[in-house]
Scaffold this motif. Sequence first.
Motif, mmCIF file in Angstrom:
data_model
loop_
_atom_site.group_PDB
_atom_site.id
_atom_site.type_symbol
_atom_site.label_atom_id
_atom_site.label_comp_id
_atom_site.label_asym_id
_atom_site.label_seq_id
_atom_site.Cartn_x
_atom_site.Cartn_y
_atom_site.Cartn_z
ATOM 1 N N VAL A 41 -39.539 15.922 -17.724
ATOM 2 C CA VAL A 41 -40.274 17.156 -17.452
ATOM 3 C C VAL A 41 -39.519 18.000 -16.428
ATOM 4 C CG1 VAL A 41 -42.439 18.137 -16.604
ATOM 5 C CG2 VAL A 41 -42.468 16.064 -17.995
ATOM 6 N N VAL A 42 -38.942 17.342 -15.425
ATOM 7 C CA VAL A 42 -38.164 18.060 -14.413
ATOM 8 C C VAL A 42 -36.957 18.740 -15.064
ATOM 9 C CG1 VAL A 42 -36.876 17.870 -12.265
ATOM 10 C CG2 VAL A 42 -38.906 16.457 -12.622
ATOM 11 N N GLY A 43 -36.247 17.990 -15.904
ATOM 12 C CA GLY A 43 -35.114 18.582 -16.602
ATOM 13 C C GLY A 43 -35.520 19.770 -17.443
ATOM 14 N N LEU A 44 -36.665 19.667 -18.123
ATOM 15 C CA LEU A 44 -37.148 20.769 -18.944
ATOM 16 C C LEU A 44 -37.459 21.988 -18.085
ATOM 17 C CD1 LEU A 44 -38.071 21.863 -21.683
ATOM 18 C CD2 LEU A 44 -40.317 20.833 -21.244
ATOM 19 N N ALA A 45 -38.063 21.773 -16.918
ATOM 20 C CA ALA A 45 -38.350 22.897 -16.019
ATOM 21 C C ALA A 45 -37.067 23.620 -15.623
ATOM 22 C CB ALA A 45 -39.095 22.403 -14.778
ATOM 23 N N LEU A 46 -36.022 22.859 -15.331
ATOM 24 C CA LEU A 46 -34.740 23.472 -14.992
ATOM 25 C C LEU A 46 -34.180 24.248 -16.178
ATOM 26 C CD1 LEU A 46 -33.123 20.542 -12.973
ATOM 27 C CD2 LEU A 46 -33.816 22.768 -12.066
ATOM 28 N N ALA A 47 -34.223 23.647 -17.359
ATOM 29 C CA ALA A 47 -33.692 24.308 -18.549
ATOM 30 C C ALA A 47 -34.408 25.632 -18.796
ATOM 31 C CB ALA A 47 -33.829 23.392 -19.764
ATOM 32 N N LEU A 48 -35.727 25.635 -18.686
ATOM 33 C CA LEU A 48 -36.486 26.857 -18.923
ATOM 34 C C LEU A 48 -36.193 27.913 -17.863
ATOM 35 C CD1 LEU A 48 -39.929 25.343 -20.001
ATOM 36 C CD2 LEU A 48 -38.109 26.248 -21.466
ATOM 37 N N THR A 49 -36.024 27.478 -16.613
ATOM 38 C CA THR A 49 -35.664 28.417 -15.546
ATOM 39 C C THR A 49 -34.321 29.069 -15.835
ATOM 40 O OG1 THR A 49 -36.892 27.121 -13.899
ATOM 41 C CG2 THR A 49 -35.254 28.672 -13.079
ATOM 42 N N GLU A 108 -32.788 29.431 -18.669
ATOM 43 C CA GLU A 108 -32.875 30.317 -19.833
ATOM 44 C C GLU A 108 -33.532 31.644 -19.469
ATOM 45 O OE1 GLU A 108 -32.941 27.097 -23.502
ATOM 46 O OE2 GLU A 108 -34.846 27.797 -22.664
ATOM 47 N N LYS A 109 -34.542 31.625 -18.626
ATOM 48 C CA LYS A 109 -35.189 32.863 -18.190
ATOM 49 C C LYS A 109 -34.233 33.729 -17.376
ATOM 50 C CE LYS A 109 -39.893 31.002 -18.255
ATOM 51 N NZ LYS A 109 -41.069 30.565 -17.452
ATOM 52 N N LEU A 110 -33.268 33.098 -16.726
ATOM 53 C CA LEU A 110 -32.253 33.843 -15.985
ATOM 54 C C LEU A 110 -31.167 34.406 -16.899
ATOM 55 C CD1 LEU A 110 -31.775 31.491 -12.887
ATOM 56 C CD2 LEU A 110 -32.865 33.748 -12.913
ATOM 57 N N GLY A 111 -31.125 33.916 -18.143
ATOM 58 C CA GLY A 111 -30.147 34.427 -19.088
ATOM 59 C C GLY A 111 -29.044 33.470 -19.468
ATOM 60 N N VAL A 112 -29.127 32.209 -19.018
ATOM 61 C CA VAL A 112 -28.108 31.216 -19.370
ATOM 62 C C VAL A 112 -28.299 30.814 -20.831
ATOM 63 C CG1 VAL A 112 -27.149 28.942 -18.861
ATOM 64 C CG2 VAL A 112 -28.036 30.372 -16.998
ATOM 65 N N GLU A 113 -27.212 30.786 -21.579
ATOM 66 C CA GLU A 113 -27.257 30.387 -22.984
ATOM 67 C C GLU A 113 -26.651 29.002 -23.160
ATOM 68 O OE1 GLU A 113 -25.224 33.430 -25.146
ATOM 69 O OE2 GLU A 113 -26.795 34.941 -24.812
ATOM 70 N N GLY A 114 -27.112 28.294 -24.186
ATOM 71 C CA GLY A 114 -26.553 26.980 -24.489
ATOM 72 C C GLY A 114 -27.008 25.870 -23.573
ATOM 73 N N VAL A 115 -28.235 25.986 -23.005
ATOM 74 C CA VAL A 115 -28.750 24.962 -22.092
ATOM 75 C C VAL A 115 -29.159 23.725 -22.890
ATOM 76 C CG1 VAL A 115 -30.434 24.407 -20.317
ATOM 77 C CG2 VAL A 115 -29.548 26.739 -20.513
ATOM 78 N N GLN A 116 -28.729 22.552 -22.417
ATOM 79 C CA GLN A 116 -29.022 21.287 -23.087
ATOM 80 C C GLN A 116 -29.557 20.277 -22.076
ATOM 81 O OE1 GLN A 116 -24.816 20.956 -24.148
ATOM 82 N NE2 GLN A 116 -25.426 20.852 -26.305
ATOM 83 N N LEU A 117 -30.288 19.284 -22.580
ATOM 84 C CA LEU A 117 -30.794 18.203 -21.742
ATOM 85 C C LEU A 117 -30.203 16.884 -22.201
ATOM 86 C CD1 LEU A 117 -34.514 19.347 -21.503
ATOM 87 C CD2 LEU A 117 -32.805 19.399 -19.680
ATOM 88 N N LYS A 118 -29.630 16.168 -21.244
ATOM 89 C CA LYS A 118 -29.064 14.851 -21.516
ATOM 90 C C LYS A 118 -29.984 13.795 -20.898
ATOM 91 C CE LYS A 118 -25.202 11.874 -20.234
ATOM 92 N NZ LYS A 118 -23.990 11.742 -19.400
ATOM 93 N N TRP A 119 -30.540 12.940 -21.752
ATOM 94 C CA TRP A 119 -31.461 11.910 -21.267
ATOM 95 C C TRP A 119 -30.769 10.986 -20.274
ATOM 96 C CZ3 TRP A 119 -31.869 6.627 -21.237
ATOM 97 C CH2 TRP A 119 -33.159 6.082 -21.098
ATOM 98 N N GLY A 138 -22.422 21.271 -22.999
ATOM 99 C CA GLY A 138 -21.818 19.982 -22.680
ATOM 100 C C GLY A 138 -21.321 19.832 -21.259
ATOM 101 N N HIS A 139 -21.378 20.871 -20.457
ATOM 102 C CA HIS A 139 -20.900 20.826 -19.075
ATOM 103 C C HIS A 139 -22.089 20.734 -18.122
ATOM 104 C CE1 HIS A 139 -16.886 22.979 -20.231
ATOM 105 N NE2 HIS A 139 -16.994 21.751 -20.706
ATOM 106 N N LYS A 140 -21.998 19.840 -17.137
ATOM 107 C CA LYS A 140 -23.133 19.600 -16.245
ATOM 108 C C LYS A 140 -23.384 20.785 -15.329
ATOM 109 C CE LYS A 140 -25.174 16.229 -13.082
ATOM 110 N NZ LYS A 140 -25.086 14.872 -12.518
ATOM 111 N N LEU A 141 -24.638 21.233 -15.315
ATOM 112 C CA LEU A 141 -25.047 22.337 -14.460
ATOM 113 C C LEU A 141 -25.980 21.867 -13.345
ATOM 114 C CD1 LEU A 141 -25.099 25.416 -13.937
ATOM 115 C CD2 LEU A 141 -26.967 25.566 -15.597
ATOM 116 N N ALA A 142 -26.792 20.837 -13.625
ATOM 117 C CA ALA A 142 -27.762 20.364 -12.634
ATOM 118 C C ALA A 142 -28.102 18.907 -12.909
ATOM 119 C CB ALA A 142 -29.037 21.213 -12.677
ATOM 120 N N GLY A 143 -28.604 18.237 -11.869
ATOM 121 C CA GLY A 143 -29.009 16.844 -11.983
ATOM 122 C C GLY A 143 -30.333 16.599 -11.289
#
Length: 276
Positions: free
Chosen positions: A107-115, A117-128, A136-141
């Motif tokens: 859920v935390v990862g999803l919150a980051l991804a949605l944030t 995307e709202k800022l305009g980042v494209e290609g956001v992915q979640l790695k379990w 494929g490049h790490k943006l947050a942990g």
Amino acid sequence: MPPGTVRLSSLPDNTAPDLSAVAAALGSLAHDFSVRWLETCVSTNTELMTHTPADDGRIHVLATSAQTGGRGRRGRQWLSWPGHSLTFSSLWRFTPGAPVPAGLSLVVGLALALTFEKLGVEGVQLKWPNDVLVHGHKLAGVLVELTPGRGRTMAAVVGIGINIGLPAGVHIPEQAGVSDLTHELGHAPSREALLGLVLAELHGLFQTYAVAGFDALRGAWQQHNAFASLPVRISGEGKDIVGTCVGVDEDGALLIQGDSGLVRILSGEVSLRPNT
């Protein structure tokens, strides 16, 4: 500055934090949070776990401009760079009966991804289970640790590290590549605005999670799954597991379709890698 407004800034950002900008980004939710920002800290997670604030009904947040001994999963060092990263932890006390910790880190990862995307980042992915990627490049942990909460329901200290604008040539061990918000957007939001936006997204998703569990958010997570329908190898606990990643279940467990059938991965002590 109106609530939700994002101020753009140059990096690195070594200015003193402006907590009013955090409140502006939080808008009407600002009264639900207590935010502290230290110039330096060994580990924001450790600080909140060791010196747990009293339960006053608010969500307690500790951010730092420089973290000297941050911790990641599996005992790894959490790497951050003063003025180039946003590093913070928040303490969430859930209502009794909430399904903590099933799927919580997802859920935390999803919150980051949605944030992002709202800022305009494209290609956001979640790695379990705990990384946010861009192409494929790490943006947050994320690092989630449990602590006594209300009744039998555990509270959670949620640690987050976000790359805002990394120094040239930086390398993170065991990562195929890294990225940052400055690279993805051209400019990045200020640390304070970004903190407020992430906290607001967490607040909304955690409300859903507390009532309906991870299953209510699973579809959104699956849409961002970095390894959806791809061959993967799970290692880190004895014999490696090889198969196709088919997603996660209602409790946040990773599902791998192997030669012998569907395998459910529960433990966080694993590594997820493409099977090449």
